[in-house]
Structures are given as structure tokens and as C-alpha cells.
Scaffold this active site. Structure first.
Site, PDB file in Angstrom:
ATOM      1  N   ALA A 152     -24.050  18.854 -29.646  1.00  0.00           N
ATOM      2  CA  ALA A 152     -23.885  19.657 -28.301  1.00  0.00           C
ATOM      3  C   ALA A 152     -24.576  18.730 -27.054  1.00  0.00           C
ATOM      4  O   ALA A 152     -25.865  18.874 -27.244  1.00  0.00           O
ATOM      5  CB  ALA A 152     -24.017  21.210 -28.086  1.00  0.00           C
ATOM      6  N   HIS A 163      11.773   6.395 -27.333  1.00  0.00           N
ATOM      7  CA  HIS A 163      12.449   7.610 -28.082  1.00  0.00           C
ATOM      8  C   HIS A 163      13.134   8.233 -26.987  1.00  0.00           C
ATOM      9  O   HIS A 163      13.728   9.249 -27.269  1.00  0.00           O
ATOM     10  CB  HIS A 163      11.224   8.628 -28.416  1.00  0.00           C
ATOM     11  CG  HIS A 163      10.627   8.421 -29.595  1.00  0.00           C
ATOM     12  ND1 HIS A 163       9.766   7.371 -30.053  1.00  0.00           N
ATOM     13  CD2 HIS A 163      10.766   8.829 -30.749  1.00  0.00           C
ATOM     14  CE1 HIS A 163       9.380   7.090 -31.243  1.00  0.00           C
ATOM     15  NE2 HIS A 163      10.103   8.304 -31.969  1.00  0.00           N
ATOM     16  N   GLU A 207     -20.611   6.326 -33.678  1.00  0.00           N
ATOM     17  CA  GLU A 207     -19.753   7.293 -33.255  1.00  0.00           C
ATOM     18  C   GLU A 207     -18.687   6.645 -32.373  1.00  0.00           C
ATOM     19  O   GLU A 207     -17.410   6.972 -32.540  1.00  0.00           O
ATOM     20  CB  GLU A 207     -20.536   8.179 -32.432  1.00  0.00           C
ATOM     21  CG  GLU A 207     -19.830   9.227 -31.705  1.00  0.00           C
ATOM     22  CD  GLU A 207     -20.699  10.195 -30.815  1.00  0.00           C
ATOM     23  OE1 GLU A 207     -20.095  11.086 -30.348  1.00  0.00           O
ATOM     24  OE2 GLU A 207     -22.123   9.926 -30.618  1.00  0.00           O
ATOM     25  N   ARG A 208     -19.054   5.500 -31.621  1.00  0.00           N
ATOM     26  CA  ARG A 208     -18.057   4.814 -31.128  1.00  0.00           C
ATOM     27  C   ARG A 208     -17.044   3.928 -31.706  1.00  0.00           C
ATOM     28  O   ARG A 208     -15.775   3.830 -31.409  1.00  0.00           O
ATOM     29  CB  ARG A 208     -18.531   4.013 -29.731  1.00  0.00           C
ATOM     30  CG  ARG A 208     -19.098   5.024 -28.582  1.00  0.00           C
ATOM     31  CD  ARG A 208     -19.925   4.040 -27.380  1.00  0.00           C
ATOM     32  NE  ARG A 208     -19.985   4.968 -26.139  1.00  0.00           N
ATOM     33  CZ  ARG A 208     -20.761   4.682 -25.272  1.00  0.00           C
ATOM     34  NH1 ARG A 208     -21.034   3.338 -25.243  1.00  0.00           N
ATOM     35  NH2 ARG A 208     -20.870   5.468 -24.280  1.00  0.00           N
ATOM     36  N   GLU A 240     -16.428   5.381 -17.343  1.00  0.00           N
ATOM     37  CA  GLU A 240     -17.365   4.883 -16.656  1.00  0.00           C
ATOM     38  C   GLU A 240     -18.660   4.764 -17.241  1.00  0.00           C
ATOM     39  O   GLU A 240     -19.425   3.633 -17.211  1.00  0.00           O
ATOM     40  CB  GLU A 240     -17.674   6.062 -15.406  1.00  0.00           C
ATOM     41  CG  GLU A 240     -16.514   5.920 -14.230  1.00  0.00           C
ATOM     42  CD  GLU A 240     -15.544   6.893 -15.064  1.00  0.00           C
ATOM     43  OE1 GLU A 240     -14.455   6.599 -14.468  1.00  0.00           O
ATOM     44  OE2 GLU A 240     -15.712   7.635 -16.084  1.00  0.00           O
TER      45      GLU A 240
END
Length: 391
Positions: free
Chosen positions: A134, A350, A254-255, A379
Site C-alpha cells: 500500500a 477484428h 517490480e517494474r 511521468e
């Protein structure tokens, strides 16, 4: 089968061994049985059931990289890559599992005390405990340092006040790592940020609404609120005031995980589109026979291959322990933006069928744009890139 794509036993990706490929086959067979048949229903119900988390844990697909003393098998990062890719082939909402395994758990493993590791990590592996990280807050700009949730020491506790939003796994989470300001007067301000381990039963902690998004309907995303919530001082993760430093240390993985998932989603869209246009006709001719369609597919395939080559190189460097946060941030930014462009092209091929909302291609089109918000806004990502290249 997942995307009806076969396992390539001669996969030339340098970080994958025969053991990784056998593991890939195992997780794919599991997901074909336990996830694929139910995913549409999960999307309608707006969540993935706890029973599925438990099954993943029972089969050894949560945090396999953890040491044996905590219930893991000490697997290398290649296994996390395999899991992330196979989860994504089912649907983007399963990224919450990778966040649990490869974003939240590493914080405890790296910065936690032995007591914290023993208390939490075994339950992460079994699926008994679902976790969240969080950090994002309502109105928070692109700077991680501008966190407003506070945690003030009083009588052996941190008294936490504030709100968090867009928290993946937040609605079901039994446990969360919460970024707070523990020193309101710190200069620079990011020196006052700490990470606290907060359990769901903490008094003063409440969950807001499960957020409805433009896609990823079965992804558990929620608001969290803290109103004079007492958190034992022993639940401080690492050292006080070093929270932002810890976040930056873990941001690389994480990225990278975000880039891996987005690339796999894009690859799946290409696969779905090629299969579709090969079987459809327009003006008495297969769509795949038109030069414009062929050119578009060639452009998409080229972008994906370039992204794959870039990401696979970063995976190898990450496994080797290199500091590649700049390159990983480039990959996250470029691939998530690329996936949106490719999504539009696939939907055009499609035609009306892709816009009915009933097919996986339409779901992919809804889900993909949300990935640009993961691990920081564009950003924020571009600011870090610019700073790190000396601009």
C-alpha cells in the site's frame, strides 16, 4: 488450453533450462484445469476466489524462490518469470498473484527480522495469507516522497492515519506493507518515510469500496483507510526512515515484472488476432490475404520481438544482480505504451467482432491500458529515466 499455444521445448531464451520448461508445462496444465474454465466467471463476479489462491499454494506456485526454512525451494528468478508469463496468458487479473509472490514477499525476505519472516513467509507460500503493498494515495502526484499517511509513535505503537487507493489485492489482503511518514519534519521529506507491516484485524483499519476499473474486472483493487490504527513498533520493516530507499531497491524487480506481463499480454493479442483473420473473409477474400493486414501483423510482430529481446536481456542482468533500474524503467514505460498501440491495431483487424465485449480480445483491449499505471505513472517513470541519464 491457455491461448492454445504449445510449449516450445527448444526455447532459446538463455535463462531457461530444461527444468524451467518442465515447470512451465506443470503450471500451464494446472491453469488449464483450475483457472481457464472459470476466468470469465471470476470477471463477472469481480474477484478471484480464495480457494484458487490455496490451490496455487498447495501446488508450489507461490514464492518458490524462498528458502526451504520458510517453505520454499530456493528457486531462481527464472521460475518467477515463467509463473508471471503463464498467469498473464490466462488474464491480467492474475498479476495480483505475482505481486504477492515477487513484490511483497521480497520486502520481508530482504528487510524483515527473523521473527517477521517466520511469522509471515510460510503463510505467503501456502496461500493462507494474501498480501498487498500500500503506497498510492488519493490525489498523490508522481513523487513517491509525497506520501501523506502518517505513523506517529505513542506508547509502544505507531498510530497510523491516512488513506491508500488503487491497492492490488487490497480487498482480500490479510496483510499489507504500508508506506507512512514517521518523521513529519524530516529534510529531505523522503527521509521520513517508513514501511509498516499491518494485519487486517488492526483496530482502526477499514477497507473502502472495491474499485471498479475500465478493465481487469476480477482484479482485487481497493481503497484502504487508517483511523488512529495502532501498529506495534515491532512491525516496523527494516529501519525507520529508510522506506523510500527500500522501495527504490525493490522497484527494479517490480517494474521488470510489469514489463514481462505487458509483453505477454501483447503476444497473446497477436496470437488471437492471427488466428482470427486467418479464418475470416471480407469481400470474398480472407482478411489475412490483404497486404494491409499482412503489413500490420508484421509491424506488431516486430515490435513484440524487439520488446522480447530487450526484456530477456534485462532478465539475465537482473538474475546476475546488476543495477538496471534505468533500463527496466525504460522497458516498463515503452512496453506498456507499445501494448496499447498494438491493442488498437488488433481490435481494428477484428473489426466489429472485437468490440462485442464477449471475446478475450475485447477483454485484452480493456485490460491493457491499466498497466501503464503500475509501479508509478508514466511521468514518474520518465522522471527517473531522465535523472539517471544525467538530464
Amino acid at each position: 488450453m491457455i491461448g492454445t499455444m504449445a510449449i516450445n521445448k527448444n526455447d532459446s531464451r538463455s535463462f531457461l533450462t530444461e527444468k524451467h520448461l518442465l515447470f512451465k508445462q506443470s503450471i500451464r496444465e494446472f491453469l488449464d484445469k483450475e483457472a481457464v474454465p472459470f476466468y470469465d466467471q471470476w470477471e463477472k463476479e469481480g474477484g478471484i476466489p480464495r480457494s484458487f489462491w490455496k490451490k496455487i499454494g498447495d501446488n508450489g506456485f507461490l514464492c518458490p524462490w524462498l528458502d526451504a526454512e520458510f517453505g520454499g525451494v530456493g528457486a531462481d528468478f527464472g521460475y518467477s518469470v515463467v509463473l508471471a508469463e503463464e498467469f498473464e496468458m490466462v488474464g491480467s487479473a492474475l498479476r495480483g498473484i505475482s505481486i504477492h509472490s515477487d513484490v511483497v514477499a521480497p520486502y520481508i525476505a530482504s528487510f524483515g527480522t527473523m521473527d517477521q519472516k517466520q511469522r509471515y513467509l510460510p503463510k505467503f507460500i501456502t496461500g493462507e495469507m494474501i498480501t498487498a503493498f500500500a503506497m498510492a494515495e488519493p490525489g498523490m502526484d508522481s513523487e513517491f516522497a509525497n506520501i501523506q499517511t502518517t505513523a506517529i509513535k505513542k506508547d509502544g505503537y505507531y498510530i497510523v492515519n491516512g488513506a491508500k487507493t488503487f491497492i492490488t489485492n487490497g480487498f482480500k489482503a490479510d496483510f499489507m506493507i504500508v508506506a507512512c511518514k514517521t518523521d513529519l519534519d524530516a529534510v529531505p521529506s523522503h527521509d521520513g518515510i517508513s514501511l509498516l507491516l499491518i494485519d487486517k484485524d488492526t483496530p482502526g483499519f477499514t477497507r473502502g469500496r472495491k474499485l471498479e476499473k475500465a478493465g481487469q474486472d476480477s482484479s482485487d483493487t481497493a481503497e484502504l483507510f487508517f483511523d488512529d490504527a495502532p501498529v506495534p513498533i515491532g512491525n516496523l520493516l527494516g529501519e525507520e526512515g529508510r522506506g523510500l530507499s527500500y522501495i527504490m531497491q525493490k522497484l527494479q524487480q517490480e517494474r521488470l515484472m510489469c514489463a514481462i506481463g505487458s509483453l505477454m499480454a501483447t503476444k497473446d493479442m497477436l496470437h488471437l488476432t492471427v488466428n482470427y483473420i486467418k479464418g475470416q473473409k471480407a469481400f470474398g477474400k480472407k482478411i489475412s490475404e490483404y497486404k494491409k493486414s499482412q503489413f500490420t501483423i508484421a509491424e506488431i510482430a516486430t515490435d513484440i520481438q524487439l520488446g522480447r529481446t530487450f526484456v530477456d536481456g534485462l532478465i539475465c542482468k537482473h538474475i546476475n544482480g546488476e543495477n538496471i533500474i534505468t533500463e527496466v524503467s525504460m522497458a516498463k514505460y515503452w512496453i506498456t505504451e507499445m501494448s496499447k498501440r498494438i491493442s488498437e491495431k488488433c481490435m481494428q483487424l477484428h473489426d466489429r467482432y472485437g468490440n462485442t465485449g464477449d471475446d478475450k480480445i475485447a477483454r485484452r483491449h480493456r485490460d491493457i491500458p491499466l498497466t501503464t499505471l503500475y509501479t508509478g505513472s508514466d511521468e514518474n517513470v520518465k522522471t527517473l529515466i531522465a535523472e539517471n541519464i544525467g538530464f
